[in-house]
Design a protein around this motif. Sequence first.
Motif, PDB file in Angstrom:
ATOM      1  N   MET A  23     -13.352   8.865 -23.762  1.00 34.90           N
ATOM      2  CA  MET A  23     -12.126   8.224 -23.328  1.00 34.90           C
ATOM      3  C   MET A  23     -11.062   8.310 -24.418  1.00 34.90           C
ATOM      4  O   MET A  23     -11.353   8.127 -25.594  1.00 34.90           O
ATOM      5  N   THR A  24      -9.837   8.578 -24.019  1.00 39.58           N
ATOM      6  CA  THR A  24      -8.734   8.664 -24.962  1.00 39.58           C
ATOM      7  C   THR A  24      -8.191   7.265 -25.274  1.00 39.58           C
ATOM      8  O   THR A  24      -8.543   6.287 -24.599  1.00 39.58           O
ATOM      9  N   GLN A  25      -7.335   7.184 -26.258  1.00 40.91           N
ATOM     10  CA  GLN A  25      -6.725   5.910 -26.606  1.00 40.91           C
ATOM     11  C   GLN A  25      -5.914   5.356 -25.445  1.00 40.91           C
ATOM     12  O   GLN A  25      -5.906   4.148 -25.196  1.00 40.91           O
ATOM     13  N   LEU A  26      -5.245   6.245 -24.696  1.00 39.75           N
ATOM     14  CA  LEU A  26      -4.477   5.815 -23.527  1.00 39.75           C
ATOM     15  C   LEU A  26      -5.399   5.238 -22.458  1.00 39.75           C
ATOM     16  O   LEU A  26      -5.054   4.254 -21.792  1.00 39.75           O
ATOM     17  N   SER A  27      -6.577   5.849 -22.287  1.00 42.66           N
ATOM     18  CA  SER A  27      -7.538   5.357 -21.294  1.00 42.66           C
ATOM     19  C   SER A  27      -8.008   3.957 -21.643  1.00 42.66           C
ATOM     20  O   SER A  27      -8.124   3.083 -20.771  1.00 42.66           O
ATOM     21  N   ALA A  84     -20.041  -6.651 -13.510  1.00 46.18           N
ATOM     22  CA  ALA A  84     -18.830  -5.846 -13.699  1.00 46.18           C
ATOM     23  C   ALA A  84     -18.593  -5.537 -15.173  1.00 46.18           C
ATOM     24  O   ALA A  84     -18.250  -4.406 -15.536  1.00 46.18           O
ATOM     25  N   VAL A  85     -18.779  -6.530 -16.041  1.00 48.93           N
ATOM     26  CA  VAL A  85     -18.594  -6.308 -17.477  1.00 48.93           C
ATOM     27  C   VAL A  85     -19.633  -5.324 -18.009  1.00 48.93           C
ATOM     28  O   VAL A  85     -19.326  -4.458 -18.842  1.00 48.93           O
ATOM     29  N   SER A  86     -20.872  -5.439 -17.526  1.00 49.53           N
ATOM     30  CA  SER A  86     -21.928  -4.518 -17.955  1.00 49.53           C
ATOM     31  C   SER A  86     -21.584  -3.078 -17.575  1.00 49.53           C
ATOM     32  O   SER A  86     -21.715  -2.156 -18.393  1.00 49.53           O
ATOM     33  N   LEU A  87     -21.132  -2.882 -16.333  1.00 49.42           N
ATOM     34  CA  LEU A  87     -20.739  -1.544 -15.890  1.00 49.42           C
ATOM     35  C   LEU A  87     -19.500  -1.056 -16.633  1.00 49.42           C
ATOM     36  O   LEU A  87     -19.353   0.143 -16.886  1.00 49.42           O
ATOM     37  N   LEU A  88     -18.618  -1.982 -17.006  1.00 48.77           N
ATOM     38  CA  LEU A  88     -17.442  -1.628 -17.802  1.00 48.77           C
ATOM     39  C   LEU A  88     -17.862  -1.092 -19.169  1.00 48.77           C
ATOM     40  O   LEU A  88     -17.365  -0.049 -19.620  1.00 48.77           O
ATOM     41  N   VAL A  89     -18.773  -1.785 -19.812  1.00 47.15           N
ATOM     42  CA  VAL A  89     -19.249  -1.348 -21.130  1.00 47.15           C
ATOM     43  C   VAL A  89     -19.946   0.004 -21.035  1.00 47.15           C
ATOM     44  O   VAL A  89     -19.709   0.908 -21.855  1.00 47.15           O
ATOM     45  N   ILE A  90     -20.799   0.168 -20.030  1.00 50.20           N
ATOM     46  CA  ILE A  90     -21.525   1.434 -19.853  1.00 50.20           C
ATOM     47  C   ILE A  90     -20.559   2.583 -19.604  1.00 50.20           C
ATOM     48  O   ILE A  90     -20.703   3.670 -20.175  1.00 50.20           O
ATOM     49  N   SER A  91     -19.559   2.351 -18.752  1.00 48.55           N
ATOM     50  CA  SER A  91     -18.595   3.416 -18.448  1.00 48.55           C
ATOM     51  C   SER A  91     -17.780   3.790 -19.683  1.00 48.55           C
ATOM     52  O   SER A  91     -17.429   4.952 -19.877  1.00 48.55           O
ATOM     53  N   CYS A  92     -17.474   2.801 -20.532  1.00 47.98           N
ATOM     54  CA  CYS A  92     -16.749   3.103 -21.776  1.00 47.98           C
ATOM     55  C   CYS A  92     -17.621   3.913 -22.723  1.00 47.98           C
ATOM     56  O   CYS A  92     -17.153   4.861 -23.362  1.00 47.98           O
ATOM     57  N   ILE A  93     -18.900   3.564 -22.819  1.00 45.51           N
ATOM     58  CA  ILE A  93     -19.825   4.298 -23.683  1.00 45.51           C
ATOM     59  C   ILE A  93     -19.967   5.743 -23.215  1.00 45.51           C
ATOM     60  O   ILE A  93     -20.004   6.684 -24.029  1.00 45.51           O
ATOM     61  N   LEU A  94     -20.011   5.927 -21.903  1.00 46.25           N
ATOM     62  CA  LEU A  94     -20.161   7.268 -21.329  1.00 46.25           C
ATOM     63  C   LEU A  94     -18.834   8.020 -21.272  1.00 46.25           C
ATOM     64  O   LEU A  94     -18.810   9.202 -20.917  1.00 46.25           O
ATOM     65  N   THR A 153      -7.434   0.571 -19.488  1.00 45.07           N
ATOM     66  CA  THR A 153      -8.585  -0.270 -19.149  1.00 45.07           C
ATOM     67  C   THR A 153      -8.327  -1.712 -19.557  1.00 45.07           C
ATOM     68  O   THR A 153      -8.567  -2.647 -18.775  1.00 45.07           O
ATOM     69  N   ALA A 154      -7.833  -1.904 -20.768  1.00 43.36           N
ATOM     70  CA  ALA A 154      -7.526  -3.257 -21.241  1.00 43.36           C
ATOM     71  C   ALA A 154      -6.427  -3.890 -20.402  1.00 43.36           C
ATOM     72  O   ALA A 154      -6.496  -5.082 -20.049  1.00 43.36           O
ATOM     73  N   ALA A 155      -5.412  -3.119 -20.063  1.00 40.97           N
ATOM     74  CA  ALA A 155      -4.303  -3.637 -19.258  1.00 40.97           C
ATOM     75  C   ALA A 155      -4.787  -4.029 -17.866  1.00 40.97           C
ATOM     76  O   ALA A 155      -4.365  -5.061 -17.315  1.00 40.97           O
ATOM     77  N   ALA A 156      -5.664  -3.224 -17.281  1.00 40.34           N
ATOM     78  CA  ALA A 156      -6.209  -3.531 -15.955  1.00 40.34           C
ATOM     79  C   ALA A 156      -6.968  -4.849 -15.977  1.00 40.34           C
ATOM     80  O   ALA A 156      -6.860  -5.671 -15.056  1.00 40.34           O
ATOM     81  N   PHE A 157      -7.727  -5.076 -17.037  1.00 38.17           N
ATOM     82  CA  PHE A 157      -8.494  -6.315 -17.183  1.00 38.17           C
ATOM     83  C   PHE A 157      -7.567  -7.525 -17.291  1.00 38.17           C
ATOM     84  O   PHE A 157      -7.735  -8.521 -16.588  1.00 38.17           O
TER      85      PHE A 157
END
Length: 226
Positions: free
Chosen positions: A1-5, A176-186, A9-13
């Motif tokens: 993930m790029t810095q913009l991504s 949702a938070v767990s899937l968020l963390v996993i998606s960021c790691i991947l 993600t943070a803005a969406a949250f």
Amino acid sequence: MTQLSYLYTAAAFVVAGILAFATTPLAKKFAFLVGAVDEPRGRHAHEKPTALMGGLAIFFGFVVSLLLFGSMDRQMTSILLGALIIIVVSAFDDIYDLPAWLRLLVQIAAALIPVFYGGIRIDVLSTFGIGSNPDVVLSEVVSIPVTIIWIVGITNAVNWIDGLDGLAAGVSGISAVSLLVISCILGNAYVAVIMAALAGAIIGFLPYNLNPAKIFMGDTGAMFLG
């Protein structure tokens, strides 16, 4: 993930959380206006009439945030269309207490949209390393009913656990938070934004739903989260 991504993600949250938190009182007023109220009776632990339909605030925060920061492709559009059907019928259920068979038919109809319009299928089952073949590939004939059963099953599972203050929202938020963390790691920015919007909307609603709950998410929220 790029810095913009990560920024998106943070803005969406944050945006989803703010919107859900701000609109939950409006959902409460609307629920009392239309009669979507849970009266204390039987096994119900609350002591005074409590508004349902808190799920409207969750859905609003999630959708607006997703439209602002997410990618609306055919798959995501199909999921939102199915969710919209669930939201509308569940709102009527919160008011009129619809029969179980009708709710089931609506859930199946809603599940058909992502499966056939969005092309979303469970086509591989993992054996978690057991046996010589690590994956089981499902044919289309099998994957379609499996996917429909899975969507309907999870929809009802979340609805069934919505019996204690904060329980369904808490479990869904953790997921949702767990899937968020996993998606960021991947490095999957697409899923990360979706999960960030969903987690933010749930967390924005949660302060109103903690014991003693000021509002319940109702079937409107529980079946949408499922």
